[in-house]
Design a protein around this motif. Structure first.
Motif, PDB file in Angstrom:
ATOM      1  N   THR A  84       0.588  -8.871   1.116  1.00 39.03           N
ATOM      2  CA  THR A  84       1.343  -9.153  -0.042  1.00 39.03           C
ATOM      3  C   THR A  84       2.363  -8.124  -0.142  1.00 39.03           C
ATOM      4  O   THR A  84       4.086  -7.707  -0.929  1.00 39.03           O
ATOM      5  CB  THR A  84       1.805 -10.165  -0.722  1.00 39.03           C
ATOM      6  N   ALA A  85       1.477  -6.706  -0.483  1.00 39.37           N
ATOM      7  CA  ALA A  85       1.898  -5.901  -1.882  1.00 39.37           C
ATOM      8  C   ALA A  85       0.851  -5.129  -1.833  1.00 39.37           C
ATOM      9  O   ALA A  85      -0.397  -5.108  -1.989  1.00 39.37           O
ATOM     10  CB  ALA A  85       2.122  -6.265  -3.285  1.00 39.37           C
ATOM     11  N   ALA A  86       1.106  -3.945  -2.417  1.00 45.24           N
ATOM     12  CA  ALA A  86      -0.048  -2.595  -2.599  1.00 45.24           C
ATOM     13  C   ALA A  86       0.450  -2.004  -4.146  1.00 45.24           C
ATOM     14  O   ALA A  86       1.534  -1.412  -4.525  1.00 45.24           O
ATOM     15  CB  ALA A  86       0.251  -1.323  -1.580  1.00 45.24           C
ATOM     16  N   ASP A  87      -0.339  -1.871  -4.344  1.00 47.81           N
ATOM     17  CA  ASP A  87      -0.211  -0.533  -6.108  1.00 47.81           C
ATOM     18  C   ASP A  87      -1.141   0.041  -5.874  1.00 47.81           C
ATOM     19  O   ASP A  87      -2.170  -0.220  -6.118  1.00 47.81           O
ATOM     20  CB  ASP A  87      -0.161  -1.934  -7.144  1.00 47.81           C
ATOM     21  N   ASN A  88      -0.605   2.036  -6.034  1.00 42.93           N
ATOM     22  CA  ASN A  88      -1.109   3.272  -6.418  1.00 42.93           C
ATOM     23  C   ASN A  88      -0.839   2.974  -7.919  1.00 42.93           C
ATOM     24  O   ASN A  88      -0.788   3.501  -8.510  1.00 42.93           O
ATOM     25  CB  ASN A  88      -0.815   3.813  -5.706  1.00 42.93           C
ATOM     26  N   GLN A  89      -2.991   2.590  -8.242  1.00 45.52           N
ATOM     27  CA  GLN A  89      -2.982   2.112 -10.048  1.00 45.52           C
ATOM     28  C   GLN A  89      -3.804   3.540 -10.347  1.00 45.52           C
ATOM     29  O   GLN A  89      -4.190   4.257  -9.411  1.00 45.52           O
ATOM     30  CB  GLN A  89      -3.282   1.253 -10.864  1.00 45.52           C
ATOM     31  N   VAL A  90      -4.362   3.946 -11.091  1.00 40.99           N
ATOM     32  CA  VAL A  90      -4.748   5.572 -12.575  1.00 40.99           C
ATOM     33  C   VAL A  90      -5.360   5.671 -11.747  1.00 40.99           C
ATOM     34  O   VAL A  90      -6.574   5.863 -10.967  1.00 40.99           O
ATOM     35  CB  VAL A  90      -4.457   5.720 -13.322  1.00 40.99           C
ATOM     36  N   ASP A  91      -6.733   4.338 -11.729  1.00 41.48           N
ATOM     37  CA  ASP A  91      -8.509   3.697 -11.094  1.00 41.48           C
ATOM     38  C   ASP A  91      -8.236   3.482 -10.251  1.00 41.48           C
ATOM     39  O   ASP A  91      -9.520   2.663  -9.727  1.00 41.48           O
ATOM     40  CB  ASP A  91      -8.471   3.668 -12.451  1.00 41.48           C
ATOM     41  N   GLY A  92      -7.236   3.210  -9.027  1.00 44.06           N
ATOM     42  CA  GLY A  92      -7.589   2.384  -8.132  1.00 44.06           C
ATOM     43  C   GLY A  92      -6.216   1.538  -6.744  1.00 44.06           C
ATOM     44  O   GLY A  92      -5.477   2.684  -7.875  1.00 44.06           O
ATOM     45  N   PHE A  93      -7.188   1.885  -5.910  1.00 46.70           N
ATOM     46  CA  PHE A  93      -5.440   0.985  -5.380  1.00 46.70           C
ATOM     47  C   PHE A  93      -5.740  -0.360  -5.154  1.00 46.70           C
ATOM     48  O   PHE A  93      -6.999  -0.951  -5.343  1.00 46.70           O
ATOM     49  CB  PHE A  93      -5.743   1.973  -4.272  1.00 46.70           C
ATOM     50  N   ALA A  94      -5.025  -1.406  -5.432  1.00 51.33           N
ATOM     51  CA  ALA A  94      -4.594  -2.144  -5.582  1.00 51.33           C
ATOM     52  C   ALA A  94      -4.226  -3.514  -4.285  1.00 51.33           C
ATOM     53  O   ALA A  94      -3.198  -2.763  -4.421  1.00 51.33           O
ATOM     54  CB  ALA A  94      -4.428  -3.267  -6.869  1.00 51.33           C
ATOM     55  N   LEU A  95      -4.809  -4.217  -3.825  1.00 52.60           N
ATOM     56  CA  LEU A  95      -4.081  -4.737  -2.029  1.00 52.60           C
ATOM     57  C   LEU A  95      -3.847  -6.639  -2.757  1.00 52.60           C
ATOM     58  O   LEU A  95      -4.168  -6.798  -3.441  1.00 52.60           O
ATOM     59  CB  LEU A  95      -4.329  -4.973  -1.362  1.00 52.60           C
ATOM     60  N   THR A  96      -2.739  -7.033  -2.801  1.00 52.74           N
ATOM     61  CA  THR A  96      -2.244  -8.215  -2.901  1.00 52.74           C
ATOM     62  C   THR A  96      -2.709  -8.696  -1.953  1.00 52.74           C
ATOM     63  O   THR A  96      -1.977  -8.837  -0.598  1.00 52.74           O
ATOM     64  CB  THR A  96      -0.992  -8.955  -3.906  1.00 52.74           C
ATOM     65  N   ALA A  97      -2.932 -10.134  -1.583  1.00 58.49           N
ATOM     66  CA  ALA A  97      -3.087 -10.617   0.313  1.00 58.49           C
ATOM     67  C   ALA A  97      -3.456 -12.229  -0.632  1.00 58.49           C
ATOM     68  O   ALA A  97      -3.684 -13.326  -1.040  1.00 58.49           O
ATOM     69  CB  ALA A  97      -4.637 -10.486   0.332  1.00 58.49           C
ATOM     70  N   ILE A  98      -2.516 -13.769   0.604  1.00 57.31           N
ATOM     71  CA  ILE A  98      -2.307 -14.723   1.457  1.00 57.31           C
ATOM     72  C   ILE A  98      -3.157 -15.145   2.186  1.00 57.31           C
ATOM     73  O   ILE A  98      -3.911 -14.020   2.806  1.00 57.31           O
ATOM     74  CB  ILE A  98      -1.336 -14.634   0.900  1.00 57.31           C
TER      75      ILE A  98
END
Length: 241
Positions: free
Chosen positions: A227-241
Motif C-alpha cells: 500500500t505504500a513505500a517510503d525511502n527513509q534515511v536508514d532503509g526502505f520501508a514498505l507497508t503491506a496488507i
C-alpha cells in the motif's frame, strides 16, 4: 486391512497361518538315523526285512524354528506395510474431483496431482466411479464418470493453464452429473484465490447431498498487497496488507 501401525496388501493370505498346526505335526517327525553296516550286503538285507523302524521326534527347538519360518513366509506373502497412510474419503456413489488448474496452481501443481492420485486410487479400491473436472479447461470437456484408470490418465494429461478459472460453469456441470449420483464424495483442490461468483458456485456444487467433502488449498503464504513505500534515511520501508 490395517492393524494398528501394520497393514497387509493381501490379507487373505494370512489364512495360511491356520495350516501351522498341520505343519507342526509334519515337522516334528524326522526319518530314523542312518546306521553304519559292514558287508556282506546279504546281512544288511536280512536286518532290513526283519526290523520295522519308526521315525523319531525332532528336537523342540528345531520344530519351533521351522514353524517360525513358515509363519514368516505366510506374513511376507500377505504384503505387510508398516505405518500405512489413512485412506482419504472416497466413498459413496461416486467421487467428484474438481481441480483448479489456472495460472495460480502452477506453483504447487505436483502436490495437487499427488493428492488427486491418492483420492482416485482410494476410490478405485472401493469400486467407486470418478468425476474429474478442471476449472480452467473448455466448458465442453468430458468430466465422466470414469473408472479409476481412465481418471488417472486424464489427471496426468492435465497441465496448469495461463488463464483464470471458470468455477461457476464447471461446478454447475459437476453438480448436474451428481444429480444422478446422490451421496457422492466431493473433493475440491483449490488454488487459494477467490473469484467472482465463487460463493454461488460452491453452493451449487455442495448442495447435491454430498456424503463427504475434502477441501485442499495451496500450502503457501497468503498473498499480500503493498500500500505504500517510503525511502527513509536508514532503509526502505514498505507497508503491506
Amino acid at each position: 486391512m490395517s492393524w494398528l501401525p501394520l497393514s497387509f496388501g493381501a490379507p487373505m493370505v494370512l489364512w495360511g497361518l491356520l495350516a501351522l498346526p498341520v505343519i507342526w505335526w509334519l515337522l516334528r517327525l524326522t526319518p530314523p538315523k542312518p546306521q553304519a553296516e559292514i558287508f556282506p550286503p546279504l546281512k544288511i538285507l536280512a536286518r532290513v526285512l526283519k526290523r520295522e523302524e519308526t521315525p523319531h521326534q525332532s528336537p523342540w527347538w528345531l520344530t519351533l524354528l521351522r514353524l517360525l519360518m513358515a509363519g514368516l513366509i505366510v506374513a511376507a506373502l500377505a504384503e505387510p506395510v508398516f505405518n500405512p497412510r489413512e485412506k482419504l474419503p472416497a466413498e459413496g456413489a461416486a467421487l467428484a474431483l474438481v481441480i483448479d488448474n489456472d495460472w495460480a496452481s502452477a506453483a504447487d501443481w505436483n502436490k495437487r496431482v499427488a493428492t488427486a492420485e491418492r483420492l482416485i486410487k482410494d476410490a478405485g479400491s472401493n469400486g467407486v466411479p470418478v468425476i474429474i473436472a478442471f476449472t480452467a479447461e473448455k466448458a465442453n470437456a468430458e468430466i465422466g464418470p470414469f473408472d479409476a484408470a481412465a481418471a488417472l490418465d486424464r489427471l496426468r494429461a492435465a497441465k496448469p493453464r495461463p488463464i483464470p478459472t471458470d468455477r461457476p460453469a464447471v461446478y454447475a456441470r459437476v453438480a448436474g452429473v451428481l444429480e444422478t449420483l446422490p451421496g457422492a464424495s466431493v473433493a475440491v483442490l483449490a488454488d487459494g484465490l477467490a473469484a467472482k461468483g465463487d460463493e454461488a458456485a460452491f453452493n451449487t456444487l455442495l448442495s447435491k447431498n454430498a456424503a463427504r467433502v475434502v477441501w485442499a488449498t495451496a500450502d503457501r503464504l497468503s498473498l499480500t498487497g503493498l500500500t505504500a513505500a517510503d525511502n527513509q534515511v536508514d532503509g526502505f520501508a514498505l507497508t503491506a496488507i
